[in-house]
Design an enzyme around this catalytic site. Structure first.
Site, mmCIF file in Angstrom:
data_model
loop_
_atom_site.group_PDB
_atom_site.id
_atom_site.type_symbol
_atom_site.label_atom_id
_atom_site.label_comp_id
_atom_site.label_asym_id
_atom_site.label_seq_id
_atom_site.Cartn_x
_atom_site.Cartn_y
_atom_site.Cartn_z
ATOM 1 N N GLU A 46 0.863 -1.179 0.000
ATOM 2 C CA GLU A 46 0.000 0.000 0.000
ATOM 3 C C GLU A 46 0.904 1.235 0.000
ATOM 4 O O GLU A 46 1.640 1.459 0.957
ATOM 5 C CB GLU A 46 -0.852 -0.063 1.266
ATOM 6 C CG GLU A 46 -1.993 0.893 1.376
ATOM 7 C CD GLU A 46 -2.743 0.673 2.690
ATOM 8 O OE1 GLU A 46 -3.111 1.694 3.301
ATOM 9 O OE2 GLU A 46 -2.917 -0.494 3.110
ATOM 10 N N ASP A 57 -4.550 9.417 9.945
ATOM 11 C CA ASP A 57 -3.226 8.910 10.305
ATOM 12 C C ASP A 57 -2.666 9.567 11.556
ATOM 13 O O ASP A 57 -2.940 10.729 11.851
ATOM 14 C CB ASP A 57 -2.262 9.115 9.135
ATOM 15 C CG ASP A 57 -2.643 8.262 7.941
ATOM 16 O OD1 ASP A 57 -2.738 7.041 8.125
ATOM 17 O OD2 ASP A 57 -2.876 8.805 6.854
#
Length: 258
Positions: A46, A57
């Protein structure tokens, strides 16, 4: 057949998906890291498209995003870096990021470029399911690009079943409501959530992400799903690496218990 679909047909468990940020730690490290992961036995890779406000994140991946942007990373440059990569890299490739840079590039242009360079799927956490279905699914399908959806402990059963119905490849099962890298280990509450999803007998396999950092958490997550996704722990290794090939191989082997 899409490489992601092929992977999940050939391998049913202990699938390791590793996330890294394009253009990090140095601008031209993207293909070095990708090739090293492929050679080291990662099942799926990824690649994060750096963004100025990566809301899903945690601190580690946010920092890598900022450094990559400061290095000069962009969507256009990422496609240039990935051009010609397919003869030497066999692992399925996902691009992970946020919808704004993709919209700026143009959805059709973006999907066409993905097809050209050999990207197999996208993860766009802030792309609403209904918008994807109504406006973009036909374009994704035209170029053979899978769109991977996320579910969380808060996602309703009806929504999970709808996501399952329109998905191909796998479903990204977020292990908790927190951001990436925020905690380590798997709690009893999370295991109850994993069991609840297993009991739904969904059509698509799942990969568990968020909080997976070592062999123990990888094995535990893999006992509840087809495998797991590791991001922040890998970024930390890359950020201090003196030899990317050697350190990446050691990391992947340690996670897999090889």
């Amino acid at each position: 057949m899409n490489r992601i679909t092929q992977l999940f047909e050939q391998k049913k468990n202990n699938i390791l998906n590793v996330y890294f940020t394009a253009g990090y730690p140095e601008l031209n490290d993207t293909t070095t890291v990708l090739k090293a992961l492929d050679e080291s036995g990662a099942d799926l890779v990824e690649i994060g498209m750096p963004y100025s406000d990566p809301v899903a994140d945690g601190e580690t991946i946010q920092a890598s995003n900022q450094i990559a942007l400061d290095n000069g990373m962009s969507v256009k440059l990422l496609f240039e870096q990935l051009a010609g990569i397919r003869p030497s890299v066999k692992v399925p490739i996902l691009l992970m990021g946020y919808i704004n840079p993709v919209l700026q590039f143009g959805i059709e242009n973006f999907c066409q470029k993905c097809q050209e360079v050999g990207v197999d799927g996208l993860i766009l956490p802030d792309l609403p399911v209904d918008v994807y279905e109504e406006e973009y699914k036909a374009i994704f399908d035209k170029y053979g690009i899978l769109n991977i959806f996320l579910i969380t402990p808060q996602t309703s059963e009806s929504r999970i079943r709808h996501i399952d119905a329109i998905s191909a490849g796998f479903i990204y099962m977020v292990s908790s409501a927190s951001i990436t890298g925020a905690k380590s280990g798997i709690s009893d509450v999370q295991e109850e959530y994993f069991a609840r999803i297993n009991a739904m007998n969904l059509t698509n396999p799942r990969l568990i992400g968020f909080g997976i950092s070592d062999n123990e958490t990888f094995v535990k997550a893999s006992s509840h799903a087809a495998g797991a996704i590791i991001g922040s722990a890998f970024i930390k290794v890359v950020s201090t690496s003196k030899n990317l090939q050697t350190d990446i191989k050691a990391f992947v082997q340690a996670i897999k218990g090889a």
